[in-house]
Scaffold this active site. Structure first.
Site, short mmCIF file in Angstrom:
data_model
loop_
_atom_site.label_atom_id
_atom_site.label_comp_id
_atom_site.label_asym_id
_atom_site.label_seq_id
_atom_site.Cartn_x
_atom_site.Cartn_y
_atom_site.Cartn_z
N LYS A 64 0.97 -1.45 0.06
CA LYS A 64 -0.04 -0.13 0.05
C LYS A 64 0.94 1.34 -0.15
O LYS A 64 1.51 1.69 0.80
CB LYS A 64 -1.05 0.03 1.12
CG LYS A 64 -1.83 1.36 1.13
CD LYS A 64 -2.10 1.80 2.69
CE LYS A 64 -2.53 2.99 2.56
NZ LYS A 64 -2.25 4.25 1.59
N GLU A 77 8.49 17.12 14.73
CA GLU A 77 8.77 17.23 13.34
C GLU A 77 7.97 18.27 12.70
O GLU A 77 6.87 17.88 12.67
CB GLU A 77 8.92 15.92 13.11
CG GLU A 77 9.43 15.60 11.61
CD GLU A 77 9.45 14.04 11.23
OE1 GLU A 77 10.40 13.84 10.58
OE2 GLU A 77 8.60 13.56 11.41
N CYS A 113 12.75 12.63 6.65
CA CYS A 113 12.85 12.08 8.07
C CYS A 113 14.30 12.25 8.53
O CYS A 113 14.44 12.27 9.79
CB CYS A 113 12.42 10.68 8.26
SG CYS A 113 13.06 9.37 7.39
N GLU A 171 9.64 2.64 10.72
CA GLU A 171 10.51 3.88 10.60
C GLU A 171 9.66 5.03 10.70
O GLU A 171 8.76 5.16 9.77
CB GLU A 171 11.34 3.94 9.23
CG GLU A 171 12.32 2.84 9.16
CD GLU A 171 13.33 3.05 10.05
OE1 GLU A 171 13.62 4.09 10.55
OE2 GLU A 171 14.22 1.90 10.51
#
Length: 477
Positions: free
Chosen positions: A171, A379, A280, A246
């Site tokens: 996906k 973040e 990231c 992750e």
């Protein structure tokens, strides 16, 4: 327009579709891509489960040939696929072609790994008994990928999954289905048996949730937000499922007084702002010691003035658009939060108009930030970075490690002593010296610590830790 369909049990299917919009030109529809249902997802899982017995026992040469063909075609089509990537995600064309090349290299690497599968034969502590230690495929793997690396991250999950004999339900992020569809199409034409690789594009709340609810997935490898990663983890406990996560990062780049200023500025600018800061591994905390602080800020500001924000396909563009309107709003909200917290807006922070309607934002640099501000803790995932002034190396290291994340960490210094100490003591899965925090090789492990990652590393030979299970067999001579 043609509808790019899902691949389930070797058949292309799906009539309901959504538009894939170019963030550099919101008037352009990149393509129409199928939006799968819960039933589609269940069918894909069933197909992968049915295909697993034969594929898990397939020959290593068969796997090698298929993966090699895929890598070769991706490389041959790097300009075409790179342009597709730039159009759907907003990376500049050189960055997008570079990512496409990396995807090819990943398939090439795991084509080789398929021929290097090995185990161990060791003596038992008991007489006349032999011991064999082997790795076997895990089973049906669910792969969920993010929008920021729409060809490289699918490659570094799909390639090892297939290399080690697993079957896959894939996906991709709903925002960027184009590159994922292309990879699946390439692998399908390379000769994968029906059901080995299944593609279900669509909403996370539908496709993703159905995957999480399935007891037939032996493992899920996920890259994305912290919140969704936690949901993957919680749902997997019920099914005793192996997981690889992750997630986020709030990566530091330390600039010491003895740093080469040009090296420091280039590394920091690349880390914080290239790929529109949507990595990231991006450095959004620039931790700078007092002796070089003012010179660094002045040089960084001049560097940012020289960077051109424009259409991803246009020659001379350094930074493309933000991926979509929702992410742009997040970036703007955090810029306002930084102002309210008392950080000084040293450069940028404004929306930009270009020849085509798109999500264009100036790279944004805050100074006089502290490590306790939200812009230093959370973040942002955009072209926004904060300069944090510190006294010396010891304070810099302490601030760098004072974060709930631990993916990548960097330092700019000419001191072998400080570089060596930092590599040993930075609380991150990856450490860079005089290099950007973003950008790693395809054949070495990728992953972090603390809230950034959970489970075994991705990429390189370390990928076997997730995609296989170890078996120990004893034989009486």
């Amino acid at each position: 327009m043609t509808i790019y369909q899902n691949l389930i049990a070797g058949e292309w299917t799906g009539a309901d579709a959504v538009e894939n919009i170019n963030p550099s030109d919101t008037k352009e529809v990149v393509g129409l891509y199928a939006s799968g249902s819960a039933a589609d997802t269940k069918n894909a899982i069933a197909a992968a489960k049915a295909a697993f017995p034969a594929w898990s026992r397939s020959g290593i040469w068969e796997r090698h040939v298929i993966l090699k063909k895929a890598g070769d075609e991706i490389m041959a089509r790097k300009d075409e696929l790179g342009a597709l990537l730039a159009r759907e995600e907003g990376k500049t064309l050189p960055e997008a072609i570079g990512e496409t090349i990396r995807a090819s290299q990943i398939f090439e690497f795991f084509a080789g790994e398929a021929l290097r599968l090995a185990g161990e034969v060791v003596p038992s502590v008991r007489p006349n008994i032999g011991v064999e230690i082997t790795r076997e495929p895990l089973g049906v793997i669910g792969i969920i990928t993010p929008w920021n690396f729409p060809i490289a991250i699918p490659a570094w999950k799909i390639a090892p999954a297939l290399c080690y004999g697993n079957t896959v339900v894939f996906k991709p992020a709903e925002l960027v289905p184009g590159c994922s569809w292309a990879i699946v199409d390439i692998l399908n034409r390379a000769g994968l048996p029906k059901g080995v690789l299944n593609l279900v594009m669509g909403k996370g709340s539908v496709v993703g949730q159905t995957m999480l609810d399935s007891p037939d997935l032996a493992g899920i490898t996920f890259t994305g937000s912290v919140g969704t990663g936690k949901r993957v983890a919680v749902s997997s406990i019920e099914h005793n499922r192996k997981i690889q996560l992750e997630m986020g990062g709030k990566n530091p780049m330390v600039i010491l007084d003895d740093a080469d200023l040009n090296v420091a500025v280039e590394a920091a600018a690349n880390s914080a702002f290239f790929s529109t800061g949507q990595r990231c591994t991006a450095s959004s905390r620039l931790i700078v010691t007092e002796g070089i602080h003012d010179r660094f800020v002045a040089a960084m500001t001049e560097k940012l003035k020289s960077l051109n924000v424009d259409h991803a396909l246009k020659t001379g563009t350094h930074i493309g658009p933000v991926v979509d309107e929702r992410q742009l709003k997040t970036d703007i909200d955090y810029i306002e939060i930084g102002r309210q917290e008392g950080a000084k807006l040293a450069f940028g922070g404004e929306l930009i108009s270009r020849d085509t309607p798109g999500f264009y934002l100036q790279p944004t640099l805050f100074t006089e930030a502290t490590n306790q501000m939200r812009i230093s803790r959370e973040e942002i995932f955009g072209p926004v970075a904060s300069v944090i002034r510190v006294k010396d190396y010891d304070e810099a290291l302490a601030v760098a490690n004072d974060t709930p994340f631990g993916l990548s960490s960097g330092i700019a210094t000419t001191s072998l002593k400080h570089a060596t100490h930092f590599k040993r003591n930075a609380e991150a899965g990856m450490v860079m010296v005089n290099l950007p925090t973003a950008g790693v090789d395809f054949h070495v492990p990728f992953g972090g610590r603390k809230g950034s990652s959970y489970g075994s590393r991705e990429q390189g030979k370390y990928a076997a830790e997730f995609f296989t299970v170890v078996k120990t067999a004893y034989t009486l001579a």
